[in-house]
Scaffold this motif. Sequence first.
Motif, short mmCIF file in Angstrom:
data_model
loop_
_atom_site.label_atom_id
_atom_site.label_comp_id
_atom_site.label_asym_id
_atom_site.label_seq_id
_atom_site.Cartn_x
_atom_site.Cartn_y
_atom_site.Cartn_z
N VAL A 110 0.82 -1.21 0.00
CA VAL A 110 0.00 0.00 0.00
C VAL A 110 0.86 1.26 0.00
N LEU A 111 1.87 1.30 0.86
CA LEU A 111 2.72 2.49 0.92
C LEU A 111 3.40 2.82 -0.40
N PRO A 112 4.03 1.85 -1.06
CA PRO A 112 4.62 2.19 -2.37
C PRO A 112 3.59 2.72 -3.37
N ALA A 113 2.38 2.15 -3.33
CA ALA A 113 1.34 2.63 -4.23
C ALA A 113 0.95 4.07 -3.90
N LEU A 114 0.82 4.38 -2.61
CA LEU A 114 0.47 5.75 -2.21
C LEU A 114 1.56 6.74 -2.58
N PHE A 115 2.81 6.33 -2.47
CA PHE A 115 3.93 7.21 -2.83
C PHE A 115 3.99 7.45 -4.34
N ALA A 116 3.46 6.53 -5.12
CA ALA A 116 3.50 6.67 -6.58
C ALA A 116 2.40 7.60 -7.10
N MET A 117 1.45 7.96 -6.25
CA MET A 117 0.31 8.77 -6.67
C MET A 117 0.61 10.25 -6.58
N PRO A 118 -0.01 11.03 -7.48
CA PRO A 118 0.02 12.49 -7.29
C PRO A 118 -0.66 12.82 -5.96
N THR A 119 -0.31 13.95 -5.37
CA THR A 119 -0.77 14.28 -4.02
C THR A 119 -2.28 14.26 -3.88
N GLY A 120 -3.01 14.84 -4.79
CA GLY A 120 -4.47 14.86 -4.71
C GLY A 120 -5.06 13.45 -4.73
N THR A 121 -4.54 12.62 -5.59
CA THR A 121 -5.00 11.23 -5.68
C THR A 121 -4.66 10.49 -4.39
N TYR A 122 -3.47 10.76 -3.85
CA TYR A 122 -3.07 10.15 -2.57
C TYR A 122 -4.06 10.51 -1.47
N VAL A 123 -4.42 11.78 -1.36
CA VAL A 123 -5.35 12.22 -0.31
C VAL A 123 -6.67 11.48 -0.46
N TYR A 124 -7.18 11.40 -1.68
CA TYR A 124 -8.44 10.69 -1.94
C TYR A 124 -8.31 9.21 -1.56
N ALA A 125 -7.23 8.57 -1.98
CA ALA A 125 -7.03 7.14 -1.68
C ALA A 125 -6.85 6.92 -0.18
N HIS A 126 -6.12 7.80 0.48
CA HIS A 126 -5.90 7.68 1.93
C HIS A 126 -7.23 7.71 2.69
N LYS A 127 -8.11 8.60 2.27
CA LYS A 127 -9.42 8.67 2.91
C LYS A 127 -10.19 7.37 2.73
N LEU A 128 -10.13 6.80 1.55
CA LEU A 128 -10.84 5.54 1.29
C LEU A 128 -10.23 4.37 2.06
N LEU A 129 -8.92 4.30 2.09
CA LEU A 129 -8.24 3.18 2.74
C LEU A 129 -8.47 3.17 4.25
#
Length: 153
Positions: free
Chosen positions: A29-48
């Motif tokens: 999960v962490l490598p995937a989150l680091f590969a995301m643009p910041t806005g996408t990361y924030v959205y994904a973090h909220k979902l996860l």
Amino acid sequence: MSVDEVLGTAVLLGSGVTAGVLFAVALSVLPALFAMPTGTYVYAHKLLGRNWDPTMPAVVLCSTGLALALAVVAEGAGARVLFAVAAVLLLGVSAVSHLANVPINRRVKAVADPEALPPDWEDPRPLWRRWHLLRTGLALFALALNAVGVAAL
């Protein structure tokens, strides 16, 4: 089945789930989150985080309680010490989560629009990863100690 065996099975299940979940997050999960643009990361973090937050604290604290119970009832000083140290390590997992990772999670969840981050926004991923890797190490060590303790029962 004796009380020690029931508690031993339960502590292995709980500490195994704890270590497994944290390891999976660190590994994938962490490598995937680091590969995301910041806005996408924030959205994904909220979902996860939606289902981890109510579940994992209960699993970690129950595992801590089980290890403590075994530290009291297990026969043999060696097994009692192993379970006591495992309980302290699991308490460390909980402390790192509540004192470090959860405040970061709240900050990320507070972002109203992931595509319009405030100008003072600081990417929390590096700090979150450091704290996460610490609690993952604690959880893996606790699992190992619980396993050795159960084998000694």
